[in-house]
Design a protein around this motif. Structure first.
Motif, PDB file in Angstrom:
ATOM      1  N   LEU A   1       0.831  -1.209   0.000  1.00  0.00           N
ATOM      2  CA  LEU A   1       0.000   0.000   0.000  1.00  0.00           C
ATOM      3  C   LEU A   1       0.868   1.262   0.000  1.00  0.00           C
ATOM      4  O   LEU A   1       0.574   2.232  -0.708  1.00  0.00           O
ATOM      5  CB  LEU A   1      -0.935  -0.015   1.204  1.00  0.00           C
ATOM      6  N   HIS A   2       1.937   1.236   0.786  1.00  0.00           N
ATOM      7  CA  HIS A   2       2.852   2.385   0.792  1.00  0.00           C
ATOM      8  C   HIS A   2       3.527   2.550  -0.578  1.00  0.00           C
ATOM      9  O   HIS A   2       3.664   3.675  -1.076  1.00  0.00           O
ATOM     10  CB  HIS A   2       3.919   2.219   1.877  1.00  0.00           C
ATOM     11  N   CYS A   3       3.960   1.430  -1.157  1.00  0.00           N
ATOM     12  CA  CYS A   3       4.588   1.487  -2.483  1.00  0.00           C
ATOM     13  C   CYS A   3       3.626   2.065  -3.512  1.00  0.00           C
ATOM     14  O   CYS A   3       4.016   2.902  -4.336  1.00  0.00           O
ATOM     15  CB  CYS A   3       5.030   0.086  -2.926  1.00  0.00           C
ATOM     16  N   GLN A   4       2.364   1.639  -3.434  1.00  0.00           N
ATOM     17  CA  GLN A   4       1.410   2.102  -4.439  1.00  0.00           C
ATOM     18  C   GLN A   4       1.128   3.594  -4.296  1.00  0.00           C
ATOM     19  O   GLN A   4       1.007   4.305  -5.298  1.00  0.00           O
ATOM     20  CB  GLN A   4       0.102   1.302  -4.342  1.00  0.00           C
ATOM     21  N   LYS A   5       1.063   4.075  -3.069  1.00  0.00           N
ATOM     22  CA  LYS A   5       0.854   5.504  -2.877  1.00  0.00           C
ATOM     23  C   LYS A   5       2.042   6.298  -3.416  1.00  0.00           C
ATOM     24  O   LYS A   5       1.867   7.341  -4.072  1.00  0.00           O
ATOM     25  CB  LYS A   5       0.638   5.832  -1.392  1.00  0.00           C
ATOM     26  N   TYR A   6       3.242   5.792  -3.145  1.00  0.00           N
ATOM     27  CA  TYR A   6       4.455   6.425  -3.666  1.00  0.00           C
ATOM     28  C   TYR A   6       4.437   6.424  -5.196  1.00  0.00           C
ATOM     29  O   TYR A   6       4.750   7.436  -5.837  1.00  0.00           O
ATOM     30  CB  TYR A   6       5.670   5.664  -3.124  1.00  0.00           C
TER      31      TYR A   6
ATOM     32  N   LEU B   1      11.218  -5.206  -5.160  1.00  0.00           N
ATOM     33  CA  LEU B   1      10.171  -4.225  -5.452  1.00  0.00           C
ATOM     34  C   LEU B   1      10.550  -2.853  -4.901  1.00  0.00           C
ATOM     35  O   LEU B   1      10.321  -1.822  -5.539  1.00  0.00           O
ATOM     36  CB  LEU B   1       8.832  -4.681  -4.875  1.00  0.00           C
ATOM     37  N   LEU B   2      11.154  -2.819  -3.719  1.00  0.00           N
ATOM     38  CA  LEU B   2      11.555  -1.549  -3.115  1.00  0.00           C
ATOM     39  C   LEU B   2      12.597  -0.846  -3.991  1.00  0.00           C
ATOM     40  O   LEU B   2      12.497   0.362  -4.237  1.00  0.00           O
ATOM     41  CB  LEU B   2      12.115  -1.801  -1.717  1.00  0.00           C
ATOM     42  N   GLN B   3      13.576  -1.579  -4.470  1.00  0.00           N
ATOM     43  CA  GLN B   3      14.604  -0.995  -5.337  1.00  0.00           C
ATOM     44  C   GLN B   3      13.995  -0.434  -6.617  1.00  0.00           C
ATOM     45  O   GLN B   3      14.354   0.660  -7.067  1.00  0.00           O
ATOM     46  CB  GLN B   3      15.653  -2.048  -5.687  1.00  0.00           C
ATOM     47  N   ASP B   4      13.054  -1.171  -7.199  1.00  0.00           N
ATOM     48  CA  ASP B   4      12.429  -0.711  -8.439  1.00  0.00           C
ATOM     49  C   ASP B   4      11.599   0.548  -8.203  1.00  0.00           C
ATOM     50  O   ASP B   4      11.580   1.460  -9.038  1.00  0.00           O
ATOM     51  CB  ASP B   4      11.559  -1.822  -9.040  1.00  0.00           C
ATOM     52  N   CYS B   5      10.897   0.591  -7.079  1.00  0.00           N
ATOM     53  CA  CYS B   5      10.108   1.780  -6.757  1.00  0.00           C
ATOM     54  C   CYS B   5      10.995   3.010  -6.646  1.00  0.00           C
ATOM     55  O   CYS B   5      10.711   4.068  -7.240  1.00  0.00           O
ATOM     56  CB  CYS B   5       9.345   1.564  -5.451  1.00  0.00           C
ATOM     57  N   LEU B   6      12.065   2.896  -5.904  1.00  0.00           N
ATOM     58  CA  LEU B   6      12.952   4.044  -5.713  1.00  0.00           C
ATOM     59  C   LEU B   6      13.649   4.431  -7.014  1.00  0.00           C
ATOM     60  O   LEU B   6      13.973   5.607  -7.232  1.00  0.00           O
ATOM     61  CB  LEU B   6      13.986   3.718  -4.633  1.00  0.00           C
TER      62      LEU B   6
END
Length: 443
Positions: free
Chosen positions: A311-316, A348-353
């Motif tokens: 959910l945090h990733c999607q908001k970002y 997923l975290l690396q890709d988001c950033l």
């Protein structure tokens, strides 16, 4: 203390992203196999003269014994990720005796022998019309002889695991393909002045290979359609899918349209319980995005859970999509930094950033995060988490997929197993392509 590496038994709190269906990046297309396009002059025997385009051969030996055959293979093995493979020859001159042959051989084949005279080889011979396979002994009469002016073809049917041959556009016959390794299209010449041209598909074939492929697919479809499945069962599967994902309006329309057309399926106690589970919180799941913390606080009370992370990733991601980069950076600092070091979330975290590193993130290697599919993944994960809060659920992981999705997984596994039993040969079943209207390859 919860294990950050894997999902905890009996809970979906720290479930891995892979179990939720997440795959990194866009699915790579299946690499196209190399197919033969010319004759391999690096391994052919000295009794042949090959044209400069490597598509014609002429015998120039004396043909005194069985080991001065002029044989030559295609430049690579026949591709195996197909329904069929096929090539043809045109006999320009049968020479003195018409010892012309066509077939398939393995990588260890001796180029001074006819196809079919050595182990792991097949050959249809023009002088006697016989089929040879592996020992130099002819089978029972296989087909007609062929001579000057004839077009002869050889193919592999990976669906039926057979090798087949054609003459002048008509199917001659087939034989079981009991060789699992790679096979090379091969021709053989063995008397003075024999000449032939090879067609690896650079021009239209005389034989209608597309029609044969269509017949094979229709044969497969006929077998499937003979399987008796009550309409009420398929009705139940579709209905359970709509229930699982909370498509309330579609479910109501489906029930109205169905009416009393389908007799009810008498579910087992386990299936009955499954229906009760997917019916759980149907109204609430409809407007879940606005009410998540109010209705299901247990889903977000663990701020290190997989669902909180998603959910945090999607908001970002949504902030990045809107071009609100400063807000996205601030949000990442406040909500995503706590997930650094969590091994099963790091990709997923690396890709988001990494989205912030591109002027046009949609065109980058991490652009898949901006797609509708990523939103659907998060929505489906939330849906599964809500279903898992039902006190009647004994195994939370049963909430991850609907019955229909489990059936499709089983279908994919069965298709994979069938290819493995055939030595990894035959068409590759692509469920995603099929569900999105992709057409199967030609042949």
């Amino acid at each position: 203390m919860l294990n950050n590496e894997e999902g905890v038994s009996g809970s979906l709190s720290r479930i891995s992203l892979a179990r939720l269906g997440w795959r990194r990046g866009v699915e790579d297309p299946v690499e196209e196999e190399q197919a033969p396009t010319y004759l391999n002059t690096t391994t052919n025997c000295p009794f042949l003269v090959i044209s400069t385009d490597k598509l014609s051969a002429q015998y120039n030996g004396e043909a005194r014994h069985g080991y001065d055959v002029g044989a030559i293979q295609g430049n690579c093995a026949a591709p195996v990720r197909k329904l069929l493979y096929y090539f043809e020859i045109y006999v320009k001159d049968k020479g003195q005796k018409g010892y012309v042959s066509i077939g398939f051989t393995d990588q260890h084949f001796k180029m001074t022998r006819q196809p079919g005279w050595e182990p792991n080889s097949f050959g249809y011979h023009g002088d006697d019309g016989c089929l040879y396979h592996g020992n130099g002994k002819a089978s029972e009469p296989f087909g007609p002889k062929f001579t000057t002016g004839d077009t002869v073809g050889a193919g592999i049917n990976y669906a039926s695991q057979t090798v087949f041959f054609t003459k002048n556009g008509k199917l001659v016959g087939s034989t079981p393909k009991d060789v699992k390794g790679p096979l090379y299209p091969t021709i053989g010449l063995h008397s003075p002045n024999e000449k032939m041209d090879v067609n690896f598909g650079q021009r239209p074939f005389v034989f209608d290979i597309e029609q044969l492929a269509q017949e094979e697919r229709e044969k497969r479809q006929t077998i499937i359609e003979k399987v008796s499945l009550p309409l009420s069962v398929s009705h139940w599967i579709v209905r359970s899918y709509l229930l699982h994902y909370g498509y309330k309006e579609t479910l109501a329309s489906f029930d109205t349209a169905s009416g009393n057309t389908f007799p009810p399926v008498l579910p087992t106690p386990q299936e009955n319980n499954s229906l009760d589970i997917v019916s759980y919180a149907l109204d609430q799941r409809k407007i879940l995005r606005q009410k998540l913390r109010e209705w299901y606080p247990q889903l977000v009370q663990d701020d290190m859970s997989t669902i909180c992370f998603l959910l945090h990733c999607q908001k970002y991601i949504e902030l990045v999509m809107k071009g609100m980069l400063e807000s996205a950076v601030n949000y990442a600092r406040s909500e995503l930094t706590r997930f650094f070091g969590v091994k099963y979330l790091e990709d997923l975290l690396q890709d988001c950033l990494a989205l912030l590193a591109y002027e046009e993130p949609a065109k980058s290697s991490v652009g898949y995060l901006l797609s509708l599919a990523q939103r659907e993944l998060v929505a489906d994960a939330v849906n599964a988490m809500v279903l898992s809060t039902n006190p009647a659920v004994q195994n939370p992981e049963s909430c991850l997929q609907s019955s229909l999705e489990r059936l499709l997984r089983q279908l994919t596994a069965c298709c994979l197993e069938r290819r493995l039993l055939n030595g990894g040969q035959g068409e590759i079943f692509c469920l995603h392509k099929m569900l999105h209207g992709g057409k199967e390859g030609s042949w």
